[in-house]
Design a protein around this motif. Structure first.
Motif, short mmCIF file in Angstrom:
data_model
loop_
_atom_site.label_atom_id
_atom_site.label_comp_id
_atom_site.label_asym_id
_atom_site.label_seq_id
_atom_site.Cartn_x
_atom_site.Cartn_y
_atom_site.Cartn_z
N ALA A 127 110.87 162.34 58.22
CA ALA A 127 111.87 162.31 57.14
C ALA A 127 113.29 162.24 57.69
CB ALA A 127 111.71 163.53 56.25
N LEU A 128 113.52 162.85 58.83
CA LEU A 128 114.88 162.91 59.38
C LEU A 128 115.19 161.82 60.40
CD1 LEU A 128 115.29 166.76 59.82
CD2 LEU A 128 116.23 165.31 58.01
N THR A 138 114.11 164.61 46.46
CA THR A 138 112.91 164.13 47.16
C THR A 138 112.80 164.70 48.57
OG1 THR A 138 114.12 162.17 47.89
CG2 THR A 138 112.81 161.97 45.86
N GLN A 139 113.90 165.23 49.08
CA GLN A 139 113.92 165.79 50.43
C GLN A 139 114.11 167.31 50.43
OE1 GLN A 139 113.29 163.76 52.99
NE2 GLN A 139 113.15 162.07 51.54
N SER A 140 114.02 167.94 49.27
CA SER A 140 114.32 169.37 49.16
C SER A 140 113.38 170.24 50.00
CB SER A 140 114.30 169.81 47.70
OG SER A 140 113.04 169.57 47.14
N LEU A 184 112.79 169.88 52.96
CA LEU A 184 113.37 170.00 54.29
C LEU A 184 114.25 171.24 54.44
CD1 LEU A 184 114.40 166.30 54.89
CD2 LEU A 184 112.54 167.54 55.99
N LEU A 227 120.47 168.77 49.14
CA LEU A 227 119.65 167.65 49.59
C LEU A 227 119.16 166.87 48.37
CD1 LEU A 227 117.49 169.46 52.29
CD2 LEU A 227 119.28 167.77 52.71
N GLN A 280 120.48 162.73 60.17
CA GLN A 280 120.39 162.58 58.72
C GLN A 280 120.51 163.93 58.02
OE1 GLN A 280 116.88 160.55 57.36
NE2 GLN A 280 117.80 160.09 55.40
#
Length: 128
Positions: free
Chosen positions: A24-25, A98-100, A102, A95, A60
Motif C-alpha cells: 500500500a505504501l 480506503t487506506q485507514s 494503515l 488518511l 506515501q
C-alpha cells in the motif's frame, strides 16, 4: 533556556512490515527524514525536556503526520535523575478511508520502535 537543532538524514525503513502495508505504501529503501530537537530547561532548574519532532519525506502519506518523542529528565532527590519518555503521533490530515487500516499499523510500528530503542537511548545518555 531553549536550544533548537534541525537534523536531516536518510534512514532505512523497516523490512519486516506486513506485506499489505508495504504494498500500500510502495516504500523506498531509505527515507529522507527531518528531526527538530528542542531542548528546554524548565524554570527553576532540575527539569530538562527534550522534544524530538520527526517527519519523513518521499514516503506515501508521510505528509499527513509527524512523530513526537518527548524525553523528560527530572532531578529525583538523592536517587539521581528520573527519565520518562512518551511517543505520540500527530495526524495533520486523515488518511483516505480506503487506506485507514494503515494508521494503526504505522502507529503500532513506531511505538514498538520507540520502546525497543529506549535501552540504547538510555545507554547513550549514561555514556555522555
Amino acid at each position: 533556556a531553549l536550544i533548537l537543532q534541525r537534523i536531516r538524514y536518510r534512514a532505512p525503513l523497516p523490512k519486516d512490515l506486513p506485506a499489505a502495508v508495504s504494498r500500500a505504501l510502495s516504500l523506498p529503501d531509505l527515507a529522507t527524514t527531518t528531526t527538530l530537537n528542542r531542548l528546554e530547561v524548565q524554570p527553576g532548574g532540575g527539569h530538562l525536556v527534550l522534544t524530538q519532532t520527526s517527519r519523513a519525506q518521499g514516503v506515501q502519506f508521510s505528509d499527513r503526520f509527524r512523530i513526537e518523542h518527548v524525553h523528560s529528565f527530572q532531578q529525583d532527590g538523592e536517587r539521581g535523575v528520573r527519565w520518562r519518555q512518551w511517543t505520540t503521533f500527530v495526524w495533520t490530515h486523515p488518511l483516505p478511508w480506503t487506506q485507514s487500516f494503515l494508521r494503526s499499523a504505522i502507529e503500532s510500528r513506531a511505538h514498538k520502535a520507540a520502546k525497543d530503542g529506549a535501552a540504547s537511548f538510555e545507554a547513550r545518555i549514561l555514556r555522555a
